[in-house]
Design a protein around this motif. Structure first.
Motif, PDB file in Angstrom:
ATOM      1  N   SER A   1      -7.155   1.205  -7.984  1.00 52.59           N
ATOM      2  CA  SER A   1      -6.859   1.000  -6.677  1.00 52.59           C
ATOM      3  C   SER A   1      -8.026   0.836  -5.833  1.00 52.59           C
ATOM      4  O   SER A   1      -8.948   1.151  -6.271  1.00 52.59           O
ATOM      5  N   ILE A   2      -7.678   0.420  -4.582  1.00 54.67           N
ATOM      6  CA  ILE A   2      -8.600   0.137  -3.675  1.00 54.67           C
ATOM      7  C   ILE A   2      -8.024   0.847  -2.475  1.00 54.67           C
ATOM      8  O   ILE A   2      -6.745   1.052  -2.289  1.00 54.67           O
ATOM      9  N   THR A   3      -8.764   1.679  -1.514  1.00 52.94           N
ATOM     10  CA  THR A   3      -8.103   2.450  -0.532  1.00 52.94           C
ATOM     11  C   THR A   3      -8.850   2.302   0.733  1.00 52.94           C
ATOM     12  O   THR A   3     -10.160   2.378   0.685  1.00 52.94           O
ATOM     13  N   ASN A   4      -8.250   1.863   1.798  1.00 46.35           N
ATOM     14  CA  ASN A   4      -8.654   1.858   3.068  1.00 46.35           C
ATOM     15  C   ASN A   4      -8.599   3.213   3.894  1.00 46.35           C
ATOM     16  O   ASN A   4      -7.386   3.763   4.050  1.00 46.35           O
ATOM     17  N   VAL A   5      -9.622   3.748   4.662  1.00 49.15           N
ATOM     18  CA  VAL A   5      -9.472   4.567   5.638  1.00 49.15           C
ATOM     19  C   VAL A   5      -9.953   4.218   6.793  1.00 49.15           C
ATOM     20  O   VAL A   5     -10.972   3.669   6.984  1.00 49.15           O
ATOM     21  N   GLY A   6      -9.158   4.273   7.869  1.00 47.31           N
ATOM     22  CA  GLY A   6      -9.624   3.636   9.219  1.00 47.31           C
ATOM     23  C   GLY A   6      -8.313   3.458  10.011  1.00 47.31           C
ATOM     24  O   GLY A   6      -7.145   4.244   9.928  1.00 47.31           O
ATOM     25  N   ASN A   7      -8.464   2.738  10.978  1.00 45.04           N
ATOM     26  CA  ASN A   7      -7.509   2.487  12.219  1.00 45.04           C
ATOM     27  C   ASN A   7      -6.468   1.230  12.173  1.00 45.04           C
ATOM     28  O   ASN A   7      -6.021   1.004  13.057  1.00 45.04           O
TER      29      ASN A   7
ATOM     30  N   PHE B   1      -5.547   6.330   9.273  1.00 47.40           N
ATOM     31  CA  PHE B   1      -4.963   6.060   8.081  1.00 47.40           C
ATOM     32  C   PHE B   1      -5.438   6.000   6.618  1.00 47.40           C
ATOM     33  O   PHE B   1      -6.629   5.506   6.576  1.00 47.40           O
ATOM     34  N   VAL B   2      -4.765   6.406   5.825  1.00 40.41           N
ATOM     35  CA  VAL B   2      -5.159   6.244   4.339  1.00 40.41           C
ATOM     36  C   VAL B   2      -4.385   5.512   3.598  1.00 40.41           C
ATOM     37  O   VAL B   2      -3.233   6.039   3.496  1.00 40.41           O
ATOM     38  N   GLU B   3      -4.890   4.352   3.169  1.00 35.45           N
ATOM     39  CA  GLU B   3      -3.903   3.506   2.504  1.00 35.45           C
ATOM     40  C   GLU B   3      -4.488   3.018   1.093  1.00 35.45           C
ATOM     41  O   GLU B   3      -5.411   2.410   1.361  1.00 35.45           O
TER      42      GLU B   3
ATOM     43  N   THR C   1       0.809  -1.224  -0.053  1.00 34.78           N
ATOM     44  CA  THR C   1       0.060  -0.122  -0.137  1.00 34.78           C
ATOM     45  C   THR C   1       0.874   1.284   0.117  1.00 34.78           C
ATOM     46  O   THR C   1       2.059   1.308   0.423  1.00 34.78           O
ATOM     47  N   ALA C   2       0.486   2.215  -0.649  1.00 38.42           N
ATOM     48  CA  ALA C   2       1.032   3.584  -0.472  1.00 38.42           C
ATOM     49  C   ALA C   2       0.031   4.204   0.546  1.00 38.42           C
ATOM     50  O   ALA C   2      -1.073   4.453   0.743  1.00 38.42           O
ATOM     51  N   ASN C   3       0.881   4.679   1.587  1.00 41.12           N
ATOM     52  CA  ASN C   3       0.390   5.231   2.963  1.00 41.12           C
ATOM     53  C   ASN C   3       0.444   6.867   2.655  1.00 41.12           C
ATOM     54  O   ASN C   3       1.668   7.429   2.496  1.00 41.12           O
ATOM     55  N   LEU C   4      -0.519   7.507   2.732  1.00 39.02           N
ATOM     56  CA  LEU C   4      -0.674   9.111   2.465  1.00 39.02           C
ATOM     57  C   LEU C   4      -0.556   9.994   3.744  1.00 39.02           C
ATOM     58  O   LEU C   4      -1.316   9.378   4.822  1.00 39.02           O
ATOM     59  N   LEU C   5       0.310  10.877   3.683  1.00 37.32           N
ATOM     60  CA  LEU C   5       0.320  11.776   4.702  1.00 37.32           C
ATOM     61  C   LEU C   5      -0.723  12.884   4.491  1.00 37.32           C
ATOM     62  O   LEU C   5      -0.414  13.647   3.633  1.00 37.32           O
ATOM     63  N   ILE C   6      -1.732  12.993   4.981  1.00 38.08           N
ATOM     64  CA  ILE C   6      -2.655  13.963   4.709  1.00 38.08           C
ATOM     65  C   ILE C   6      -2.759  15.261   5.670  1.00 38.08           C
ATOM     66  O   ILE C   6      -2.653  15.105   6.748  1.00 38.08           O
TER      67      ILE C   6
ATOM     68  N   VAL D   1      -5.604  10.711  -4.825  1.00 38.10           N
ATOM     69  CA  VAL D   1      -6.542   9.598  -4.752  1.00 38.10           C
ATOM     70  C   VAL D   1      -7.697   9.929  -4.634  1.00 38.10           C
ATOM     71  O   VAL D   1      -8.430  10.788  -4.054  1.00 38.10           O
ATOM     72  N   TYR D   2      -8.487   9.574  -5.937  1.00 40.48           N
ATOM     73  CA  TYR D   2      -9.984   9.748  -6.127  1.00 40.48           C
ATOM     74  C   TYR D   2     -10.914   8.668  -5.809  1.00 40.48           C
ATOM     75  O   TYR D   2     -10.656   7.758  -6.214  1.00 40.48           O
ATOM     76  N   PHE D   3     -11.804   9.087  -4.856  1.00 39.07           N
ATOM     77  CA  PHE D   3     -12.643   8.255  -4.189  1.00 39.07           C
ATOM     78  C   PHE D   3     -13.970   7.854  -5.124  1.00 39.07           C
ATOM     79  O   PHE D   3     -14.643   8.856  -5.198  1.00 39.07           O
ATOM     80  N   LEU D   4     -14.058   6.775  -5.795  1.00 39.28           N
ATOM     81  CA  LEU D   4     -15.236   6.406  -6.634  1.00 39.28           C
ATOM     82  C   LEU D   4     -16.555   5.822  -5.924  1.00 39.28           C
ATOM     83  O   LEU D   4     -17.651   6.615  -6.121  1.00 39.28           O
TER      84      LEU D   4
END
Length: 308
Positions: A235-241, A252-254, A205-210, A271-274
């Protein structure tokens, strides 16, 4: 586009002016600004877009995870509409206590000749937000400024607003948010080192610093599109703990980027959320997690196929 911190350089020049926060630069903003640009051009008046940094909400209400776009993204979006002069006034407690009349006098009319003032349908400014459309119409009549209030831009009978879009994003409703924004909601940030668990289980995963002020979608897994160096990747992206591995309140946003092996540590990506696929889950073991990620990827492929 010229980006200024005030109107001091205008030396009495005649202008058309609009004032607003323009967070998200949504479809309503876009229609309003383009109409204001056209109206200014009819009278050979440059349109000055006056906005504030930081957003008043972050100063007056101490809000974090609030902005739909970063300030740099707002600049880029406004410039894409044809805005050529953007004034970003520093917003602080002192500015917040001024009446609309004093604000216009001290920060605008002292330096330029405002012939036209355009205000959005729901915008108000000045101490306690007394600068409503009704108030401003009377004030502009007194100051001999032509005043125009924009009409609400509606989708399915509901007026678009930044506050409603924030509600959609924070509840994971990405399709309605896209309809109001005119584009998918996106997060931009620098890729930082994570703990490497994704790579260990076969899904790096690419971990984003937001930035702290940016709004985040609700916790869960999303079908996304990731832009790296001008190229788009599914891609798929997880937002969470990360509850399977961690006990923390930190979010985290991964993003797991499909068929991608480039080293992008330190790079700025978008990262564009669909669409939201599911809520974040805590799994009993790694095998359960891996099986679910494979299902998520399969669902994501179908969603991406619908977007093609």
């Amino acid at each position: 586009m010229d980006i200024l911190q005030g109107l001091q350089t205008f030396n009495g020049q005649s202008i058309a002016l609009t004032i607003g926060n323009f967070d998200g630069v949504h479809l309503g903003h876009r229609e309003f600004i383009q109409a204001s640009l056209c109206e200014g051009q009819k009278f050979q008046l440059p349109l000055v877009v006056l906005t504030f940094t930081p957003h008043p909400g972050s100063i007056l209400k101490g809000r974090n995870h609030f902005l739909i776009n970063s300030y740099e993204e707002r600049r880029e979006l406004l410039e894409s509409l044809g805005v050529q002069i953007l004034v970003e006034l520093k917003f602080d407690r002192d500015l917040s206590t001024l009446s609309p009349e004093n604000f216009l006098s001290d920060y605008v009319l002292k330096f330029c000749n405002v012939q036209k003032l355009f205000i959005g349908h729901d915008f108000a400014f000045g101490a306690n937000k007394v600068g409503t459309a009704t108030y401003l119409q009377k004030l502009c009549h007194k100051l001999k400024i032509d005043f125009t209030q924009g009409l609400p831009f509606k989708i399915d009978g509901r007026a678009i607003s930044s506050s409603h879009i924030r509600e959609l994003i924070s509840s994971g409703q990405m399709r309605p948010a896209k309809m109001s924004l005119g584009r998918p909601f996106f997060l931009s940030g620098r890729v930082i080192k994570g703990d490497g668990r994704g790579r260990q289980i076969g899904f790096p995963t690419a971990n984003l610093l937001i930035a702290e002020e940016r709004i985040l979608p609700s916790k869960g897994v999303y079908a996304t599109m990731t832009k790296s160096k001008g190229m788009n990747f599914q891609s798929i992206t997880n937002v969470g703990n990360n509850p399977t591995f961690l006990q923390t309140n930190e979010l985290f946003v991964e993003s797991h980027i499909f068929d991608f092996s480039n080293d992008i540590y330190g790079e700025e990506i978008e990262v564009y959320f669909l669409e939201k696929i599911r809520e974040e889950m805590k799994f009993s073991n790694v095998n359960e997690l891996v099986a679910q990620i494979r299902k998520d990827i399969e669902i994501s492929h179908k969603i991406h196929g619908e977007k093609c």
